[in-house]
Enzyme design. Sequence first.
Site, PDB file in Angstrom:
ATOM      1  N   LYS A  51      33.045  39.625  28.066  1.00  0.00           N
ATOM      2  CA  LYS A  51      33.210  39.701  29.525  1.00  0.00           C
ATOM      3  C   LYS A  51      33.119  41.169  29.938  1.00  0.00           C
ATOM      4  CE  LYS A  51      37.316  39.633  31.607  1.00  0.00           C
ATOM      5  NZ  LYS A  51      37.298  40.769  32.551  1.00  0.00           N
ATOM      6  N   LYS A  85      34.577  38.796  40.272  1.00  0.00           N
ATOM      7  CA  LYS A  85      35.584  38.267  41.217  1.00  0.00           C
ATOM      8  C   LYS A  85      34.996  38.253  42.636  1.00  0.00           C
ATOM      9  CE  LYS A  85      39.652  39.528  38.454  1.00  0.00           C
ATOM     10  NZ  LYS A  85      39.149  40.460  37.426  1.00  0.00           N
ATOM     11  N   ASP A  88      33.224  37.724  48.955  1.00  0.00           N
ATOM     12  CA  ASP A  88      32.764  38.254  50.238  1.00  0.00           C
ATOM     13  C   ASP A  88      32.046  37.152  51.033  1.00  0.00           C
ATOM     14  OD1 ASP A  88      32.096  40.114  52.235  1.00  0.00           O
ATOM     15  OD2 ASP A  88      31.781  41.700  50.755  1.00  0.00           O
ATOM     16  N   PRO A 205      43.284  35.489  30.541  1.00  0.00           N
ATOM     17  CA  PRO A 205      43.495  36.909  30.227  1.00  0.00           C
ATOM     18  C   PRO A 205      44.982  37.225  30.276  1.00  0.00           C
ATOM     19  CG  PRO A 205      42.837  36.661  32.525  1.00  0.00           C
ATOM     20  CD  PRO A 205      43.011  35.262  31.970  1.00  0.00           C
ATOM     21  N   GLY A 206      45.364  38.357  29.670  1.00  0.00           N
ATOM     22  CA  GLY A 206      46.761  38.780  29.772  1.00  0.00           C
ATOM     23  C   GLY A 206      47.499  38.743  28.451  1.00  0.00           C
ATOM     24  N   GLY A 211      51.380  41.308  27.851  1.00  0.00           N
ATOM     25  CA  GLY A 211      52.572  40.594  27.402  1.00  0.00           C
ATOM     26  C   GLY A 211      52.432  39.093  27.219  1.00  0.00           C
TER      27      GLY A 211
HETATM   28  P1  BMP Z   1      43.498  43.479  28.868  1.00  0.00           P
HETATM   29  O1  BMP Z   1      43.471  42.505  27.685  1.00  0.00           O
HETATM   30  O2  BMP Z   1      43.103  44.846  28.473  1.00  0.00           O
HETATM   31  O3  BMP Z   1      44.769  43.403  29.637  1.00  0.00           O
HETATM   32  O4  BMP Z   1      42.299  43.048  29.860  1.00  0.00           O
HETATM   33  C1  BMP Z   1      42.286  41.841  30.560  1.00  0.00           C
HETATM   34  C2  BMP Z   1      40.967  41.636  31.271  1.00  0.00           C
HETATM   35  O5  BMP Z   1      41.039  40.417  32.009  1.00  0.00           O
HETATM   36  C3  BMP Z   1      40.567  42.722  32.261  1.00  0.00           C
HETATM   37  O6  BMP Z   1      39.145  42.790  32.274  1.00  0.00           O
HETATM   38  C4  BMP Z   1      41.050  42.174  33.596  1.00  0.00           C
HETATM   39  O7  BMP Z   1      40.271  42.605  34.695  1.00  0.00           O
HETATM   40  C5  BMP Z   1      40.862  40.681  33.403  1.00  0.00           C
HETATM   41  N1  BMP Z   1      41.791  39.845  34.180  1.00  0.00           N
HETATM   42  C6  BMP Z   1      43.167  39.948  34.020  1.00  0.00           C
HETATM   43  O8  BMP Z   1      43.671  40.766  33.237  1.00  0.00           O
HETATM   44  N2  BMP Z   1      43.974  39.106  34.740  1.00  0.00           N
HETATM   45  C7  BMP Z   1      43.490  38.203  35.642  1.00  0.00           C
HETATM   46  O9  BMP Z   1      44.250  37.479  36.230  1.00  0.00           O
HETATM   47  C8  BMP Z   1      42.101  38.117  35.795  1.00  0.00           C
HETATM   48  C9  BMP Z   1      41.266  38.942  35.060  1.00  0.00           C
HETATM   49  O10 BMP Z   1      39.966  38.843  35.207  1.00  0.00           O
END
Ligand code: BMP
Length: 249
Positions: A51, A85, A88, A205-206, A211
């Site tokens: 991604k 994301k 628009d 993600p997250g 955490g």
């Molecule tokens: P990281 O594992 O370094 O925290 O990165 C998470 C990725 O997922 C980043 O590209 C962020 O923009 C994306 N993202 C997120 O963290 N939370 C969301 O709710 C939506 C996301 O696209």
Amino acid sequence: MAFNDLIQKAFQRNRSKIVLALDLELPDRAKLAEQSERILEDVRSYICAVKINRQLVLSLGLRGGVDSIVKLAHDFSLPAIMDAKLNDVGHTNEFMMRSYIDAGFDAVIASPTAGWEGGLDSVFSLATSHGKSVILLVYMSNPGADAFYSIAASSRGSEPRPIFEMFAEMAVERNADGVIVGATKPAIISRVRELVGSELAIFSPGVGVQGGDARKALDAGSSYLIVGRSIYGASDPAKAAREFRALTS
Ligand code: BMP
């Protein structure tokens, strides 16, 4: 090949539900491109997709920049997702969507907040005509996300309910190929899984720096985990990706 088939094949080949978020930030453009490509190459056997976010698009540009990384992902038989994301009005969304499709992306992330008519309609219609996928943002991973995504709202006289539930239903109704729900919110993942059924992919993600717990997210119904800094920021990204992969099996 369609996005769903590409990610399924990569999942079967690499036995991985990890999507690499390639969000490197470096002031030197050449070094940024080189390091992003090297990390992708190092972890290619431990992930099922890559991604790309605005960090690379703004720094490298699309043509003669990010499109080379998309091509590299394809050389490794991995699909590429653009984390745009999109949110628009129609013609602006359309321009962005067309640009990402031209750069070779297989799927683009859109936000449902612009609504359908004159907002997301152009995104979905371009995706359909070009055999590409749209992934809809349903609930974000950051702590402040609750203040918006859990707002109770009523649409056309219906009983009020959390707005993310409407977003999940919109994904189904409009034939999105996936939804994003933060890995930090397992209870929301379970609820979204109930709403979208067993087939639609949930990308979470997250995990890691933010955490979220990989196991809890998967047990709650996530299909894939999106991981960025914990992999590309590790001293040995391949080892980190392998360890995250092990958490998903
Ligand atoms: P990281 O594992 O370094 O925290 O990165 C998470 C990725 O997922 C980043 O590209 C962020 O923009 C994306 N993202 C997120 O963290 N939370 C969301 O709710 C939506 C996301 O696209």
